[in-house]
Design a protein around this motif. Structure first.
Motif, PDB file in Angstrom:
ATOM      1  N   ILE A 150     -14.305  20.280  40.743  1.00 17.52           N
ATOM      2  CA  ILE A 150     -15.190  20.149  41.892  1.00 17.52           C
ATOM      3  C   ILE A 150     -15.048  18.749  42.492  1.00 17.52           C
ATOM      4  CG2 ILE A 150     -17.592  20.135  42.661  1.00 17.52           C
ATOM      5  CD1 ILE A 150     -18.221  22.138  40.477  1.00 17.52           C
ATOM      6  N   VAL A 151     -14.637  18.684  43.753  1.00 18.20           N
ATOM      7  CA  VAL A 151     -14.486  17.428  44.488  1.00 18.20           C
ATOM      8  C   VAL A 151     -15.598  17.375  45.535  1.00 18.20           C
ATOM      9  CG1 VAL A 151     -12.982  16.016  45.931  1.00 18.20           C
ATOM     10  CG2 VAL A 151     -11.996  17.481  44.142  1.00 18.20           C
ATOM     11  N   GLN A 152     -16.443  16.350  45.458  1.00 18.09           N
ATOM     12  CA  GLN A 152     -17.621  16.286  46.319  1.00 18.09           C
ATOM     13  C   GLN A 152     -17.275  16.406  47.793  1.00 18.09           C
ATOM     14  OE1 GLN A 152     -19.959  12.522  47.144  1.00 18.09           O
ATOM     15  NE2 GLN A 152     -21.423  13.564  45.816  1.00 18.09           N
ATOM     16  N   MET A 153     -16.281  15.684  48.267  1.00 23.56           N
ATOM     17  CA  MET A 153     -15.968  15.694  49.684  1.00 23.56           C
ATOM     18  C   MET A 153     -15.473  17.062  50.135  1.00 23.56           C
ATOM     19  SD  MET A 153     -13.700  12.954  51.874  1.00 23.56           S
ATOM     20  CE  MET A 153     -14.837  11.583  51.636  1.00 23.56           C
ATOM     21  N   ARG A 154     -14.721  17.748  49.303  1.00 21.94           N
ATOM     22  CA  ARG A 154     -14.281  19.103  49.659  1.00 21.94           C
ATOM     23  C   ARG A 154     -15.466  20.065  49.678  1.00 21.94           C
ATOM     24  NH1 ARG A 154      -9.602  21.400  50.352  1.00 21.94           N
ATOM     25  NH2 ARG A 154      -8.375  19.783  49.331  1.00 21.94           N
ATOM     26  N   GLN A 155     -16.424  19.864  48.769  1.00 27.02           N
ATOM     27  CA  GLN A 155     -17.609  20.717  48.776  1.00 27.02           C
ATOM     28  C   GLN A 155     -18.414  20.512  50.062  1.00 27.02           C
ATOM     29  OE1 GLN A 155     -16.340  22.626  46.334  1.00 27.02           O
ATOM     30  NE2 GLN A 155     -18.475  23.082  45.803  1.00 27.02           N
ATOM     31  N   LEU A 156     -18.483  19.275  50.542  1.00 22.13           N
ATOM     32  CA  LEU A 156     -19.149  19.011  51.817  1.00 22.13           C
ATOM     33  C   LEU A 156     -18.445  19.745  52.954  1.00 22.13           C
ATOM     34  CD1 LEU A 156     -19.968  15.200  51.616  1.00 22.13           C
ATOM     35  CD2 LEU A 156     -21.630  17.016  52.054  1.00 22.13           C
ATOM     36  N   GLN A 157     -17.125  19.730  52.927  1.00 17.26           N
ATOM     37  CA  GLN A 157     -16.363  20.442  53.952  1.00 17.26           C
ATOM     38  C   GLN A 157     -16.651  21.944  53.894  1.00 17.26           C
ATOM     39  OE1 GLN A 157     -12.455  21.360  52.991  1.00 17.26           O
ATOM     40  NE2 GLN A 157     -11.628  21.384  55.072  1.00 17.26           N
ATOM     41  N   ARG A 158     -16.627  22.500  52.701  1.00 20.49           N
ATOM     42  CA  ARG A 158     -16.897  23.939  52.540  1.00 20.49           C
ATOM     43  C   ARG A 158     -18.310  24.287  53.030  1.00 20.49           C
ATOM     44  NH1 ARG A 158     -13.421  26.778  49.219  1.00 20.49           N
ATOM     45  NH2 ARG A 158     -11.857  25.526  48.119  1.00 20.49           N
ATOM     46  N   PHE A 159     -19.259  23.425  52.698  1.00 22.15           N
ATOM     47  CA  PHE A 159     -20.637  23.680  53.097  1.00 22.15           C
ATOM     48  C   PHE A 159     -20.774  23.628  54.614  1.00 22.15           C
ATOM     49  CE2 PHE A 159     -25.231  22.483  53.359  1.00 22.15           C
ATOM     50  CZ  PHE A 159     -25.729  23.636  52.766  1.00 22.15           C
ATOM     51  N   GLY A 160     -20.089  22.673  55.232  1.00 25.95           N
ATOM     52  CA  GLY A 160     -20.099  22.603  56.689  1.00 25.95           C
ATOM     53  C   GLY A 160     -19.520  23.860  57.319  1.00 25.95           C
ATOM     54  N   PHE A 161     -18.432  24.356  56.762  1.00 32.24           N
ATOM     55  CA  PHE A 161     -17.829  25.588  57.272  1.00 32.24           C
ATOM     56  C   PHE A 161     -18.789  26.763  57.118  1.00 32.24           C
ATOM     57  CE2 PHE A 161     -14.073  23.398  58.022  1.00 32.24           C
ATOM     58  CZ  PHE A 161     -13.045  24.237  58.443  1.00 32.24           C
ATOM     59  N   ALA A 162     -19.486  26.818  55.981  1.00 33.72           N
ATOM     60  CA  ALA A 162     -20.420  27.917  55.743  1.00 33.72           C
ATOM     61  C   ALA A 162     -21.558  27.900  56.758  1.00 33.72           C
ATOM     62  CB  ALA A 162     -20.967  27.839  54.316  1.00 33.72           C
ATOM     63  N   LEU A 163     -22.098  26.710  57.049  1.00 31.86           N
ATOM     64  CA  LEU A 163     -23.197  26.625  58.020  1.00 31.86           C
ATOM     65  C   LEU A 163     -22.738  27.019  59.420  1.00 31.86           C
ATOM     66  CD1 LEU A 163     -25.121  23.417  56.914  1.00 31.86           C
ATOM     67  CD2 LEU A 163     -26.111  25.690  57.218  1.00 31.86           C
ATOM     68  N   ARG A 164     -21.486  26.750  59.728  1.00 24.75           N
ATOM     69  CA  ARG A 164     -20.957  27.135  61.033  1.00 24.75           C
ATOM     70  C   ARG A 164     -20.450  28.573  61.050  1.00 24.75           C
ATOM     71  NH1 ARG A 164     -20.592  23.720  65.199  1.00 24.75           N
ATOM     72  NH2 ARG A 164     -20.451  21.470  64.849  1.00 24.75           N
ATOM     73  N   LEU A 166     -17.628  29.631  59.642  1.00 28.21           N
ATOM     74  CA  LEU A 166     -16.187  29.596  59.885  1.00 28.21           C
ATOM     75  C   LEU A 166     -15.406  30.185  58.712  1.00 28.21           C
ATOM     76  CD1 LEU A 166     -15.925  26.013  61.414  1.00 28.21           C
ATOM     77  CD2 LEU A 166     -16.007  28.187  62.641  1.00 28.21           C
ATOM     78  N   ALA A 167     -14.195  30.604  58.977  1.00 30.96           N
ATOM     79  CA  ALA A 167     -13.346  31.230  57.961  1.00 30.96           C
ATOM     80  C   ALA A 167     -12.683  30.179  57.086  1.00 30.96           C
ATOM     81  CB  ALA A 167     -12.291  32.106  58.637  1.00 30.96           C
ATOM     82  N   ALA A 168     -12.130  30.635  55.970  1.00 28.21           N
ATOM     83  CA  ALA A 168     -11.597  29.744  54.942  1.00 28.21           C
ATOM     84  C   ALA A 168     -10.292  29.029  55.271  1.00 28.21           C
ATOM     85  CB  ALA A 168     -11.421  30.526  53.642  1.00 28.21           C
ATOM     86  N   PRO A 169      -9.392  29.548  56.128  1.00 27.43           N
ATOM     87  CA  PRO A 169      -8.114  28.846  56.339  1.00 27.43           C
ATOM     88  C   PRO A 169      -8.257  27.383  56.707  1.00 27.43           C
ATOM     89  CG  PRO A 169      -7.993  31.034  57.275  1.00 27.43           C
ATOM     90  CD  PRO A 169      -9.421  30.841  56.828  1.00 27.43           C
ATOM     91  N   GLY A 170      -9.251  27.065  57.509  1.00 29.41           N
ATOM     92  CA  GLY A 170      -9.459  25.663  57.890  1.00 29.41           C
ATOM     93  C   GLY A 170      -9.810  24.797  56.704  1.00 29.41           C
ATOM     94  N   ILE A 171     -10.500  25.367  55.720  1.00 32.26           N
ATOM     95  CA  ILE A 171     -10.824  24.619  54.504  1.00 32.26           C
ATOM     96  C   ILE A 171      -9.554  24.269  53.766  1.00 32.26           C
ATOM     97  CG2 ILE A 171     -11.996  24.737  52.281  1.00 32.26           C
ATOM     98  CD1 ILE A 171     -14.061  26.565  53.553  1.00 32.26           C
ATOM     99  N   ARG A 172      -8.690  25.251  53.609  1.00 32.89           N
ATOM    100  CA  ARG A 172      -7.429  25.008  52.876  1.00 32.89           C
ATOM    101  C   ARG A 172      -6.561  23.999  53.606  1.00 32.89           C
ATOM    102  NH1 ARG A 172      -7.945  30.657  52.194  1.00 32.89           N
ATOM    103  NH2 ARG A 172      -6.488  31.070  53.909  1.00 32.89           N
ATOM    104  N   ASN A 173      -6.632  23.978  54.926  1.00 30.88           N
ATOM    105  CA  ASN A 173      -5.813  23.063  55.716  1.00 30.88           C
ATOM    106  C   ASN A 173      -6.426  21.674  55.850  1.00 30.88           C
ATOM    107  OD1 ASN A 173      -4.069  25.190  56.126  1.00 30.88           O
ATOM    108  ND2 ASN A 173      -4.981  25.781  58.084  1.00 30.88           N
TER     109      ASN A 173
END
Length: 318
Positions: A150-164, A166-173
């Motif tokens: 678990i990487v905190q900054m990546r979790q913040l990114q995932r959480f931001g995507f979830a609130l918006r 948005l789909a997962a490809p942007g997270i991976r990129n």
């Protein structure tokens, strides 16, 4: 000896201070501004860690909302709820810091279809010999279920995507462009300033690398918005004007932010025939958001881990 206070010892009239802020910012904005100034002037951010500073900020907001609601009845606003969401220190669910990457979020509800959210990861700021301001955004990695790292900054990114939504490809990129409402908030001696995750591409690459640095300093430039500016932006009329908040719906908020603490006293009153308000009756907001009544003191007293003095440092400019 006279019990009358000396004129020089009388503090400025708090009512006058609040009325001045009300005139400039309205009830909610005034409560935000006064709360931030209260914490800064008490020296909390200069002397104590970020968790205690966040707790002090929450306490100040709870207190000041009541005063500003009382004195600002003539400035009724469209927002009928304001809540603080505190992420749990334990566990790995979306309601935890490990699951979301966040320390807390602020929620402003205008309607069931326009619920505004700003997410914060708090850091104690520091300055170098040249007077430049920095926050260390590195956080040691955690071991998740099934050996997942678990990487905190990546979790913040995932959480931001979830609130918006948005789909997962942007997270991976590694796309951060839609995370302008996710903030690293730096608590400094004389200010609280925010750096948006959407501006942290270089730090994100370092933090999510296979072997991250132990210490990643991100410069907080003078142009970085003050926390008061970020909070004020949440009060704009149209969702399209939100720079540092996201507008979503009530269902999404209740799913992703289950631990909500109400910090806004709502006034309910009827108007007299000539339009003047009658004596107000105060009550807690009851227009829909599920509020967690557990005391906010549960997250007090927890200090962050110290970083080794000889840790390698990366200093980044935005």
């Amino acid at each position: 000896m006279s019990d009358e206070p000396k004129a020089s010892a009388i503090r400025p009239d708090i009512v006058e201070i609040i009325l001045g802020e009300l005139g400039r910012s309205g009830p909610i904005g005034a409560a935000f501004n006064i709360s931030i100034e209260t914490v800064l002037k008490a020296g909390v951010s200069a002397k104590l860690d970020e968790e205690v500073t966040s707790a002090a900020l929450l306490g100040a907001m709870v207190s000041n909302f009541n005063w500003c609601a009382l004195l600002g009845l003539h400035e009724l606003e469209e927002f009928d709820e304001c809540a603080w969401s505190q992420f749990r220190k334990g566990g790995q669910s979306v309601a935890s810091e490990a699951g979301s990457g966040a320390d807390y979020a602020l929620v402003l509800k205008r309607s069931a279809e326009d619920v505004r959210v700003a997410v914060f990861q708090a850091k104690r700021g520091h300055t170098d010999s040249a007077g430049r301001s920095f926050i260390n955004v590195h956080r040691d990695r955690l071991q998740g279920r099934g050996g997942k790292v678990i990487v905190q900054m990546r979790q913040l990114q995932r959480f931001g995507f979830a609130l918006r939504g948005l789909a997962a490809p942007g997270i991976r990129n590694g796309d951060l462009s839609s995370c302008s409402f996710v903030h690293y908030i730096g608590y400094f001696k004389d200010s609280m300033r925010a750096v948006q995750l959407s501006r942290m591409d270089a730090a994100f690459k370092l933090e999510t690398a296979a072997k991250p640095s132990w210490y990643i300093d991100v410069e907080v430039p003078d142009s970085a918005p003050m926390l008061s500016d970020v909070l004020r932006n949440g009060l704009v009329d149209e969702p399209a004007a939100l720079k540092w908040w996201v507008s979503t719906d009530q269902t999404t908020v209740e799913r992703l932010l289950p631990d909500l603490i109400n910090i806004m006293a709502v006034s309910a009153f009827e108007k007299a025939g000539d339009g003047r308000p009658l004596t107000p009756r105060f009550e807690r907001a009851s227009t829909g958001l599920r509020i967690d009544r557990e005391s906010s003191t549960r997250f007090l007293g927890r200090a962050t881990d110290a970083v080794a003095a000889n840790a390698p440092t990366r200093k980044l400019k935005l």
